[in-house]
Design a protein around this motif. Sequence first.
Motif, PDB file in Angstrom:
ATOM      1  N   ALA A  81     -21.072  17.773   1.712  1.00 46.88           N
ATOM      2  CA  ALA A  81     -20.123  18.157   2.759  1.00 46.88           C
ATOM      3  C   ALA A  81     -19.590  16.924   3.481  1.00 46.88           C
ATOM      4  CB  ALA A  81     -20.795  19.112   3.754  1.00 46.88           C
ATOM      5  N   VAL A  82     -20.470  15.962   3.723  1.00 50.83           N
ATOM      6  CA  VAL A  82     -20.038  14.747   4.438  1.00 50.83           C
ATOM      7  C   VAL A  82     -19.146  13.896   3.542  1.00 50.83           C
ATOM      8  CG1 VAL A  82     -20.874  12.597   5.484  1.00 50.83           C
ATOM      9  CG2 VAL A  82     -22.013  14.772   6.010  1.00 50.83           C
ATOM     10  N   LYS A  83     -19.503  13.820   2.277  1.00 48.22           N
ATOM     11  CA  LYS A  83     -18.674  13.069   1.313  1.00 48.22           C
ATOM     12  C   LYS A  83     -17.264  13.661   1.260  1.00 48.22           C
ATOM     13  CE  LYS A  83     -17.703  10.561  -2.449  1.00 48.22           C
ATOM     14  NZ  LYS A  83     -17.266   9.187  -2.251  1.00 48.22           N
ATOM     15  N   GLN A  84     -17.208  14.981   1.254  1.00 47.28           N
ATOM     16  CA  GLN A  84     -15.902  15.660   1.195  1.00 47.28           C
ATOM     17  C   GLN A  84     -15.111  15.436   2.483  1.00 47.28           C
ATOM     18  OE1 GLN A  84     -16.238  19.855   0.364  1.00 47.28           O
ATOM     19  NE2 GLN A  84     -14.024  20.096   0.114  1.00 47.28           N
ATOM     20  N   HIS A  85     -15.814  15.488   3.619  1.00 49.99           N
ATOM     21  CA  HIS A  85     -15.161  15.280   4.919  1.00 49.99           C
ATOM     22  C   HIS A  85     -14.502  13.894   4.979  1.00 49.99           C
ATOM     23  CE1 HIS A  85     -14.467  15.533   9.225  1.00 49.99           C
ATOM     24  NE2 HIS A  85     -15.170  14.441   9.439  1.00 49.99           N
ATOM     25  N   PHE A  86     -15.191  12.890   4.435  1.00 52.39           N
ATOM     26  CA  PHE A  86     -14.698  11.512   4.510  1.00 52.39           C
ATOM     27  C   PHE A  86     -13.876  11.106   3.277  1.00 52.39           C
ATOM     28  CE2 PHE A  86     -17.963  11.059   7.844  1.00 52.39           C
ATOM     29  CZ  PHE A  86     -17.233  10.368   8.799  1.00 52.39           C
ATOM     30  N   GLU A  87     -13.375  12.101   2.545  1.00 51.47           N
ATOM     31  CA  GLU A  87     -12.570  11.798   1.366  1.00 51.47           C
ATOM     32  C   GLU A  87     -11.353  10.954   1.765  1.00 51.47           C
ATOM     33  OE1 GLU A  87     -11.374  15.268  -0.780  1.00 51.47           O
ATOM     34  OE2 GLU A  87     -10.459  14.096  -2.392  1.00 51.47           O
ATOM     35  N   GLY A  88     -11.118   9.884   1.024  1.00 46.01           N
ATOM     36  CA  GLY A  88     -10.001   9.003   1.358  1.00 46.01           C
ATOM     37  C   GLY A  88     -10.408   7.894   2.327  1.00 46.01           C
ATOM     38  N   ILE A  89     -11.605   8.004   2.923  1.00 48.06           N
ATOM     39  CA  ILE A  89     -12.124   6.970   3.825  1.00 48.06           C
ATOM     40  C   ILE A  89     -13.341   6.311   3.188  1.00 48.06           C
ATOM     41  CG2 ILE A  89     -13.188   6.524   6.064  1.00 48.06           C
ATOM     42  CD1 ILE A  89     -11.584   8.908   7.169  1.00 48.06           C
ATOM     43  N   CYS A  90     -14.284   7.155   2.754  1.00 51.57           N
ATOM     44  CA  CYS A  90     -15.491   6.657   2.094  1.00 51.57           C
ATOM     45  C   CYS A  90     -15.269   6.703   0.579  1.00 51.57           C
ATOM     46  CB  CYS A  90     -16.697   7.515   2.479  1.00 51.57           C
ATOM     47  SG  CYS A  90     -18.176   7.115   1.539  1.00 51.57           S
ATOM     48  N   HIS A  91     -15.246   5.516  -0.040  1.00 48.14           N
ATOM     49  CA  HIS A  91     -14.951   5.451  -1.481  1.00 48.14           C
ATOM     50  C   HIS A  91     -16.201   5.269  -2.329  1.00 48.14           C
ATOM     51  CE1 HIS A  91     -10.754   5.262  -0.326  1.00 48.14           C
ATOM     52  NE2 HIS A  91     -11.060   4.292   0.504  1.00 48.14           N
ATOM     53  N   GLY A  92     -17.374   5.381  -1.699  1.00 42.28           N
ATOM     54  CA  GLY A  92     -18.625   5.231  -2.451  1.00 42.28           C
ATOM     55  C   GLY A  92     -19.569   6.390  -2.173  1.00 42.28           C
ATOM     56  N   ALA A  93     -20.847   6.159  -2.447  1.00 43.10           N
ATOM     57  CA  ALA A  93     -21.847   7.208  -2.285  1.00 43.10           C
ATOM     58  C   ALA A  93     -22.164   7.421  -0.809  1.00 43.10           C
ATOM     59  CB  ALA A  93     -23.114   6.824  -3.036  1.00 43.10           C
ATOM     60  N   VAL A  94     -22.639   8.620  -0.507  1.00 38.57           N
ATOM     61  CA  VAL A  94     -23.143   8.948   0.832  1.00 38.57           C
ATOM     62  C   VAL A  94     -24.650   9.140   0.740  1.00 38.57           C
ATOM     63  CG1 VAL A  94     -23.161  10.711   2.645  1.00 38.57           C
ATOM     64  CG2 VAL A  94     -20.991  10.021   1.589  1.00 38.57           C
ATOM     65  N   GLU A  95     -25.394   8.472   1.617  1.00 38.57           N
ATOM     66  CA  GLU A  95     -26.839   8.690   1.699  1.00 38.57           C
ATOM     67  C   GLU A  95     -27.142   9.379   3.017  1.00 38.57           C
ATOM     68  OE1 GLU A  95     -29.568   5.314   0.500  1.00 38.57           O
ATOM     69  OE2 GLU A  95     -27.652   4.266   0.716  1.00 38.57           O
ATOM     70  N   ARG A  96     -28.149  10.256   3.013  1.00 40.69           N
ATOM     71  CA  ARG A  96     -28.554  10.938   4.243  1.00 40.69           C
ATOM     72  C   ARG A  96     -30.040  10.746   4.502  1.00 40.69           C
ATOM     73  NH1 ARG A  96     -28.611  17.454   5.716  1.00 40.69           N
ATOM     74  NH2 ARG A  96     -30.767  17.406   5.011  1.00 40.69           N
ATOM     75  N   TYR A  97     -30.397  10.430   5.726  1.00 45.80           N
ATOM     76  CA  TYR A  97     -31.799  10.297   6.127  1.00 45.80           C
ATOM     77  C   TYR A  97     -32.064  11.205   7.331  1.00 45.80           C
ATOM     78  CZ  TYR A  97     -31.631   6.104   3.240  1.00 45.80           C
ATOM     79  OH  TYR A  97     -31.469   5.231   2.197  1.00 45.80           O
ATOM     80  N   GLU A  98     -33.276  11.785   7.363  1.00 47.87           N
ATOM     81  CA  GLU A  98     -33.624  12.716   8.439  1.00 47.87           C
ATOM     82  C   GLU A  98     -34.545  12.050   9.466  1.00 47.87           C
ATOM     83  OE1 GLU A  98     -35.347  16.135   6.498  1.00 47.87           O
ATOM     84  OE2 GLU A  98     -33.629  16.319   5.121  1.00 47.87           O
ATOM     85  N   LEU A  99     -34.259  12.278  10.752  1.00 50.75           N
ATOM     86  CA  LEU A  99     -35.138  11.835  11.838  1.00 50.75           C
ATOM     87  C   LEU A  99     -35.453  13.042  12.719  1.00 50.75           C
ATOM     88  CD1 LEU A  99     -32.750   9.323  11.505  1.00 50.75           C
ATOM     89  CD2 LEU A  99     -34.516   8.222  12.884  1.00 50.75           C
ATOM     90  N   PRO A 100     -36.354  13.918  12.244  1.00 46.60           N
ATOM     91  CA  PRO A 100     -36.643  15.132  13.020  1.00 46.60           C
ATOM     92  C   PRO A 100     -37.188  14.816  14.410  1.00 46.60           C
ATOM     93  CG  PRO A 100     -38.182  14.861  11.157  1.00 46.60           C
ATOM     94  CD  PRO A 100     -37.116  13.838  10.998  1.00 46.60           C
ATOM     95  N   ASN A 101     -37.844  13.670  14.549  1.00 43.92           N
ATOM     96  CA  ASN A 101     -38.399  13.284  15.852  1.00 43.92           C
ATOM     97  C   ASN A 101     -37.309  13.061  16.898  1.00 43.92           C
ATOM     98  OD1 ASN A 101     -37.737  11.090  14.059  1.00 43.92           O
ATOM     99  ND2 ASN A 101     -38.619   9.671  15.523  1.00 43.92           N
ATOM    100  N   LEU A 102     -36.104  12.709  16.450  1.00 39.37           N
ATOM    101  CA  LEU A 102     -34.996  12.483  17.387  1.00 39.37           C
ATOM    102  C   LEU A 102     -33.947  13.598  17.279  1.00 39.37           C
ATOM    103  CD1 LEU A 102     -34.405   8.629  16.875  1.00 39.37           C
ATOM    104  CD2 LEU A 102     -35.895   9.761  18.534  1.00 39.37           C
ATOM    105  N   GLY A 103     -34.195  14.595  16.439  1.00 40.58           N
ATOM    106  CA  GLY A 103     -33.202  15.646  16.202  1.00 40.58           C
ATOM    107  C   GLY A 103     -31.924  15.047  15.637  1.00 40.58           C
TER     108      GLY A 103
END
Lengths: 111, 453
Positions: free
Chosen positions: A46-68
Amino acid sequence: MATKRIRLIEIAHARSGDKGDAGNVGVIARDDRFYPVLLEQLTVDAVKQHFEGICHGAVERYELPNLGALNFILHNTLGGGGTVSLKNDAQGKTLSSAMLRMEIDIDESLL
Amino acid sequence: MKDRIRIASGQGFWGDLIDAPYHQVTRGPVDYVMMDFLAEVTMSIMQKQKLRNPELGYARDLPGQIGRMLPHIVEKNIKVITNGGGVNPLACRDAIFREAEKAGIKGLKVGVVVGDDILEELDAMIAGGIELANMENGAPLSTIRTNIVSANVYFGAFPIVEALKQGADIVITGRTTDTGLTLAPMIYEFGWENDDWNRLSAGTVAGHILECGGQSSGGNFLGDWRAVPDLAHIGFPIVEARPDGSFTVTKHENTGGLVSEATVKEQLLYEIGDPTEYITPDCVADFTSIHLEQEGENRVRVHGIEGRPATEFYKVSASYHDGYSASGTLTYAWPDALDKAKAADAILRERMQDLGLHFDEILSEFVGLNSCFGPLATIPDDINEVVLRIGVRGKDKDHIARFGQEIAPLILTGPPSVTGFAGGRPKPSDVIAYWPALLPKTAVTPKVIVEEN
């Protein structure tokens, strides 16, 4: 259960910066009850699609549940990186705001 | 051992609020002031200044800032730690001694950390089989060797700790990590061991919170920016550190800004990668172990931080010359502002093509409409004005210079309702690119020099 379409900015805030030619976007739930919504709605695809035309590479996601919070790395996004880029926003300072324009679905009872 | 020390952020980058460190030592109690001056590009700028004048190459604001603080830090026994020494920390030390002379202060001990500048050692390192391969694409440094402007190792907290042990009142470093400036006084005051990974990580997280100055006390805060009071008088953040590794983020009373869980969270997420491995020369901190609690107005308690052993490598930051760039702007007004700006852009591109100019990249943006959001931008039907911003980058300096000559003619030979061409023709400026690499820690040794005036 009624769902509502909202902009991410209603339930989250964010900060962004640069890591070479990649942008980093940290997204933080405005309340703990919104963190599961971020987890579910802000998928890598979803984030990759949102940034289409801006982000031309891979999207990585990391979770920080301690900080929400979630941290995204958007590769190949800044036109070569801070000192090389011709972009007005060469350091990705406004990628945070761009992220918060994303439209997501949320259970109305959470709002 | 003290049961608490207060470490104040005095500067978040070279160019930050000049009076911030002075306010930190005069508006309330602090034990240490850390001043971070260095971004990736800063070292190459300083190296150029040093080439022109061997007495320069450090943050030139710094001696004056310290001169103004000196009477206060001597009276209150406040220590200052900064990486503003850049590529010439010894010259920076001498400038600070001159400030001390002016203020009539004797017996000031200034510690300097050197050894991070490896520009002169690069050839020996390459000949010895150290590739300094680019961390992003794997290419060996030898491919850009002749274009290198600066090369520095990121040292951590321990050389600063050594300077403090030798009695330094002020510690000046070159390329030390931003976080090491804050971690060092904790190690020194609390006697933390060099393998106490959880506490070293706690001090590193505190350093990450302080390293960008006002950005953790209400500056650049997206959460609810209107609710941040009195940004005109923003108080820079202060960490109250305790021996067990827990700490409180706060700011002086009667200052503007805001310290809340939300402002601290935004800073914690700033410019990080994998949050479970925030790598410094001192440790590998796990940001998913950080716990925050609002314990009072403008007070956020941080605790529970865990970390892992440091790696065998230092990070190296080299910069190299990579061609030239220039950019210029023209402002177009209603009616049809955007159409006119787009037409001007097309005319300029056609003329540059006719001239046979070659560039690695041409970028046109419409400031006021889409320079931040690109294709995400929504374009209103009837805009009042828009700024065409066009930039070029390439290897041939003459081509970049000719681009600069082709913009102004658009005023008389392009679409109407145009203005805003002030400041003359855009000139080619050097493009300095950044080369991150790893170096075995055994290949370089930090050196600490403490002297008294």
